[in-house]
Every structure is written in structure tokens, then in C-alpha cells.
Design an enzyme around this catalytic site. Structure first.
Site, PDB file in Angstrom:
ATOM      1  N   HIS A   1      38.436  41.518  35.014  1.00  0.00           N
ATOM      2  CA  HIS A   1      38.595  42.770  35.746  1.00  0.00           C
ATOM      3  C   HIS A   1      38.448  42.530  37.258  1.00  0.00           C
ATOM      4  O   HIS A   1      37.925  43.367  37.995  1.00  0.00           O
ATOM      5  CB  HIS A   1      37.544  43.782  35.262  1.00  0.00           C
ATOM      6  CG  HIS A   1      38.038  45.201  35.210  1.00  0.00           C
ATOM      7  ND1 HIS A   1      38.395  45.843  34.050  1.00  0.00           N
ATOM      8  CD2 HIS A   1      38.218  46.118  36.189  1.00  0.00           C
ATOM      9  CE1 HIS A   1      38.768  47.087  34.313  1.00  0.00           C
ATOM     10  NE2 HIS A   1      38.678  47.282  35.613  1.00  0.00           N
TER      11      HIS A   1
ATOM     12  N   TYR B   1      42.670  53.382  28.915  1.00  0.00           N
ATOM     13  CA  TYR B   1      41.223  53.349  28.768  1.00  0.00           C
ATOM     14  C   TYR B   1      40.921  54.257  27.597  1.00  0.00           C
ATOM     15  O   TYR B   1      41.550  55.314  27.449  1.00  0.00           O
ATOM     16  CB  TYR B   1      40.529  53.907  30.012  1.00  0.00           C
ATOM     17  CG  TYR B   1      40.277  52.896  31.094  1.00  0.00           C
ATOM     18  CD1 TYR B   1      39.695  51.671  30.826  1.00  0.00           C
ATOM     19  CD2 TYR B   1      40.604  53.193  32.419  1.00  0.00           C
ATOM     20  CE1 TYR B   1      39.448  50.757  31.825  1.00  0.00           C
ATOM     21  CE2 TYR B   1      40.358  52.280  33.428  1.00  0.00           C
ATOM     22  CZ  TYR B   1      39.787  51.056  33.129  1.00  0.00           C
ATOM     23  OH  TYR B   1      39.541  50.152  34.126  1.00  0.00           O
TER      24      TYR B   1
ATOM     25  N   THR C   1      42.583  48.219  27.839  1.00  0.00           N
ATOM     26  CA  THR C   1      41.533  47.499  28.572  1.00  0.00           C
ATOM     27  C   THR C   1      40.234  47.543  27.774  1.00  0.00           C
ATOM     28  O   THR C   1      39.745  48.617  27.421  1.00  0.00           O
ATOM     29  CB  THR C   1      41.340  48.125  29.960  1.00  0.00           C
ATOM     30  OG1 THR C   1      42.589  48.001  30.660  1.00  0.00           O
ATOM     31  CG2 THR C   1      40.253  47.415  30.746  1.00  0.00           C
TER      32      THR C   1
ATOM     33  N   SER D   1      47.685  52.692  35.611  1.00  0.00           N
ATOM     34  CA  SER D   1      46.334  52.881  35.074  1.00  0.00           C
ATOM     35  C   SER D   1      46.163  54.287  34.499  1.00  0.00           C
ATOM     36  O   SER D   1      46.741  55.253  35.014  1.00  0.00           O
ATOM     37  CB  SER D   1      45.321  52.679  36.206  1.00  0.00           C
ATOM     38  OG  SER D   1      44.052  53.184  35.840  1.00  0.00           O
TER      39      SER D   1
ATOM     40  N   ARG E   1      34.846  42.834  38.659  1.00  0.00           N
ATOM     41  CA  ARG E   1      34.299  44.177  38.879  1.00  0.00           C
ATOM     42  C   ARG E   1      33.412  44.644  37.740  1.00  0.00           C
ATOM     43  O   ARG E   1      32.845  45.715  37.806  1.00  0.00           O
ATOM     44  CB  ARG E   1      35.455  45.171  39.063  1.00  0.00           C
ATOM     45  CG  ARG E   1      36.338  44.829  40.228  1.00  0.00           C
ATOM     46  CD  ARG E   1      37.658  45.580  40.177  1.00  0.00           C
ATOM     47  NE  ARG E   1      37.546  46.981  40.505  1.00  0.00           N
ATOM     48  CZ  ARG E   1      37.451  47.470  41.719  1.00  0.00           C
ATOM     49  NH1 ARG E   1      37.424  46.643  42.742  1.00  0.00           N
ATOM     50  NH2 ARG E   1      37.381  48.762  41.928  1.00  0.00           N
TER      51      ARG E   1
ATOM     52  N   LYS F   1      43.566  43.649  27.264  1.00  0.00           N
ATOM     53  CA  LYS F   1      43.164  43.161  28.595  1.00  0.00           C
ATOM     54  C   LYS F   1      41.651  43.029  28.684  1.00  0.00           C
ATOM     55  O   LYS F   1      40.918  43.905  28.234  1.00  0.00           O
ATOM     56  CB  LYS F   1      43.652  44.166  29.644  1.00  0.00           C
ATOM     57  CG  LYS F   1      43.226  43.871  31.069  1.00  0.00           C
ATOM     58  CD  LYS F   1      43.987  44.767  32.041  1.00  0.00           C
ATOM     59  CE  LYS F   1      43.687  44.444  33.483  1.00  0.00           C
ATOM     60  NZ  LYS F   1      42.419  44.967  33.949  1.00  0.00           N
TER      61      LYS F   1
END
Ligand code: FNR
Length: 389
Positions: free
Chosen positions: A276, A130, A156, A107, A279, A252
Site C-alpha cells: 500500500h 474496499y 484491496t 478507488s 501506508r 491487492k
């Protein structure tokens, strides 16, 4: 040594060993947690079709995800602050994935940095991006991933703004944890976790601190997302990001057929059907419910991957039979990591592999690339009849 027969066994140990703040961070969904719950309960609604007297010798779960050989179609999903679940968590999980022959995805919001994971592993891993407002940072981030020999990036798309998890607010989630009376009292009971944590220097956001101008509270995940993430991200920007990376790109967080079609247009190599892990948008459909329609719409033009709700090899089998070409696990490996470090991640992978292999055999199939909806019994109204759809 406790006997580990299923993922739930790892979760019990995980809950005992890891501070409440980090257990709650993983084991929660946004708002009412409806989507989080249904991600798993909807898997139970699909049944498997038992077949008998089929030659079950020579079975294989080997396949490929975006052209990479995998021992089973189960990658480790990107999970933020994994290094708070266990000291050096990202490095340990990446090592377990490498040994098992499945991809590890790091991540952006990890504790161990890209460089740290690269220098402690030899198999190339995937890097999850991100999008932050700072364009220079984004370019440098991609360059760092390239230098670290990451073999794919995962962008993402479902977290431009952060869904609210009530427990994180109440617990004052941060990395490293803030020392309050409550958090210290809880951490004092988790001495194994604490001893390991004292022995590492990796305790904050390794990919961003020191690489981007600081935000008002650099220890807080919610502050990073609110202040540094780019709420203006749109498909044009996704196209630009796609051009910044000259290898495979996976998008994603796709949960809608229309978005799956847009992903095709920007030239992605694969999409991950995902909410996710429940979430982000509470009240959205479980990911397994939308997998079938998305595969039917774009599955012959792009590789469709899946996550959200996988807790067993049977869940993997169901997603693959529905048409996914690969899956990811998030919490299932985090339970293992928090429970037993690297050995726990390996255990989670072993449990899932065994369940996948055995269930596939009992459905009368011997090759994971060969499973299809014929082995599933799907309730007639599984996709739901919605008045406006
Ligand atoms: C996540 N997920 C996630 N996804 C992502 O793209 N970047 C991230 O940093 C994170 N962080 C994160 C933290 C935690 C604690 C969890 C549980 C999840 C989502 C993750 O990649 C994946 O989509 C879900 O975990 C899949 O659902 P399951 O397998 O956990 O049910």
C-alpha cells in the site's frame, strides 16, 4: 512551461500547487515511515547489467495485463480522494491513461463516482473495491461497476483497519477540507488549485455519499474506514466477493508467500504484491524485496503484479525483470496530476515510458515480455536472512 525531465520535477511543482493537507496525505507513510522509505531505497540496491553491441531496433514495451493490451506494463493504481489533488482528478487521470493505452484503476474512496468516470471516458477502467460492512452496498457497488463497464475489479486486502499517518491527524484531513484558520491560510496560497475546485461540484466521496447510510463524519477518510469498513473480512468473504463479480479479479496487498498461495485458492486472476505504498504496516518489508520469492512460489499459476515504490521506468524494468507481469504507480502520477492536471499525468507516463524503453535497450533487450533476472544484479542478502523465516 518548466522542463520536466524526471518524476521528481513533477513532485516539486505538485508541492507548490496543492494544499499541504493533500500533499502530506500522498507523500507520507504510516508511523515511522520506514517501509515507505525502503520501498524506494531498496529499488536502488538492485543494479542493472549493461550489455553492448546488441541490435536494439524494433523495441517494444507492449504487453498484456490480465489479458488487456497495454502500451507498457504500468497501470494507474487506485488512489483515494484523487479529486482533491486536482479538481475532477479521477476523470483527468482516467483520460490520460486511456490516451496512453494503460489501465486506470478507480478507488472506492474516489471523489468522482464510477458513473462520472465512465461517462467521461470511453476505455473500460478497473474498479478497486474496499469491503464495507453493508452487504447490500457491496452488491450495489459491484452492480454499478458492471453497469459502468468496468473490465476488472481489484479487491484491496491490506486495509481492514487504517494505518496511522501522523500528518493526516495533525492536518485534520477531510474531503472537502474543513475550513480552519490554518487550512484557509494555506489554501489561499494555492489559488490555481482553488479556482479549479470552485468550478467543480465534485468535492466529496462520490461512490459512497448518498449510497450508504452516513457515518458520523462523512467528510473524513479515517471515520469512513473506522466505522464503515469491514474488519471481519477473511478469505471466505474474499471467495464470496470473487463470486459476486463475473469478470477478472485482482487481489491487492499481498506481501507474503502464504497469502499468495491463498489467493490462488480463492480463484483470483492476479495478485498485486504491494504494501500500500508504505501506508499500512510500518516495519513490513519493502514490496520489491518480497516480489522474487512470491513470483517463485506462485508466478507460474497466477499473474503477479507489483506496486509500491516505483518512481521511474528503471524501477518498472527491475520489477518486470524480477518476474512481475505488470506494475502500478500511485504517487508518481499523483505528482503529475497535482502539478499539471491531465497533462501532468501524461507527462509522468511519458517520463516512465522513456526511462523504461531506454534502460531496457541498454540492458540489451528489445521486448519487455522478454526481460528476466539475467539483466539484474541483486545483492546476495536482498531478501534478507531472518532468524525465524
Ligand atoms: C493509496 N493507495 C490506495 N490503494 C487502494 O487500494 N485504495 C485506495 O483508495 C488507495 N488510496 C491511496 C491514496 C494515496 C494518496 C496513496 C499514495 C496510495 C495505495 C496505492 O493503490 C498503491 O498501492 C501505492 O500508491 C503504491 O505505492 P507508490 O507507487 O505510491 O509508491
Amino acid at each position: 512551461m518548466p522542463v520536466i525531465a524526471e518524476i521528481a520535477d513533477l513532485k516539486r511543482i505538485y508541492k507548490r500547487r496543492v494544499p499541504k493537507m493533500f500533499y502530506d496525505y500522498a507523500e507520507s507513510g504510516s508511523w515511522t515511515e520506514q517501509t515507505f522509505r525502503e520501498n524506494t531505497t531498496d529499488f536502488d540496491k538492485i543494479r542493472l547489467r549493461q550489455r553492448v553491441a546488441v541490435d536494439m531496433t524494433g523495441r517494444t514495451t507492449k504487453t498484456q495485463m490480465i489479458g488487456h493490451d497495454v502500451s507498457m506494463p504500468v497501470a494507474l493504481a487506485p488512489v483515494g480522494i484523487t479529486g482533491m489533488q486536482h479538481a475532477d482528478g479521477e476523470i483527468l487521470a482516467a483520460k490520460a491513461a486511456e490516451k496512453f493505452g494503460v489501465p486506470f484503476t478507480l478507488s472506492t474512496m474516489s471523489v468522482c463516482s464510477i458513473e462520472d468516470v465512465a461517462s467521461n471516458t470511453s476505455a473500460p477502467f478497473w474498479f478497486q473495491v474496499y469491503t464495507l460492512k453493508d452487504d447490500d452496498f457491496m452488491r450495489r457497488l459491484m452492480a454499478r461497476a458492471k453497469d459502468a463497464k468496468c473490465s476488472a475489479i481489484v479487491i484491496t486486502l491490506d486495509l481492514q483497519v487504517l494505518g496511522q499517518r501522523h500528518k493526516d491527524i495533525k492536518n485534520g484531513l477531510s474531503a472537502p477540507p474543513k475550513l480552519t484558520v490554518k487550512s484557509v491560510a494555506n489554501m489561499a496560497t494555492k489559488w490555481g488549485w482553488g479556482l479549479n475546485m470552485l468550478q467543480t461540484h465534485r468535492r466529496s466521496f462520490g461512490n459512497i455519499i448518498g449510497h450508504v447510510d452516513s457515518v458520523s463524519d462523512p467528510r473524513s477518510l479515517s471515520t469512513w474506514t473506522a466505522e464503515a469498513f469491514d474488519p471481519a473480512l477473511n478469505w471466505e468473504r474474499v471467495k464470496e466477493l470473487r463470486r459476486m463479480w463475473d469478470g477478472p479479479v485482482i487481489l491487492k496487498g499481498i506481501l507474503d508467500v502464504e497469502d499468495a498461495k491463498k489467493a490462488l485458492d480463492v480463484g483470483a486472476d492476479a495478485i498485486i504484491v504491494s504494501n500500500h505504498g508504505g501506508r499500512q504496516l510500518d516495519g513490513a518489508l519493502s514490496a520489491i524485496r518480497v516480489l522474487g520469492p512470491i513470483v517463485d512460489a506462485v508466478g507460474d499459476k497466477i499473474e503477479v503484479h507489483f506496486d509500491s515504490g516505483i518512481r521511474s521506468g528503471q524501477d518498472v524494468l527491475k520489477a518486470m525483470a524480477m518476474g512481475a507481469k505488470g506494475t502500478y504507480i500511485g504517487r508518481a502520477y499523483i505528482y503529475g496530476l497535482g502539478a499539471m492536471g491531465q497533462a501532468g499525468v501524461t507527462k509522468a507516463l511519458e517520463v516512465i515510458h522513456k526511462e523504461l524503453d531506454t534502460s531496457m535497450a541498454l540492458c540489451g533487450r528489445t521486448d519487455i515480455t522478454d526481460v528476466d533476472r539475467d539483466i539484474l544484479m541483486i545483492p546476495e542478502d536482498f531478501e534478507g536472512r531472518w532468524a525465524n523465516r
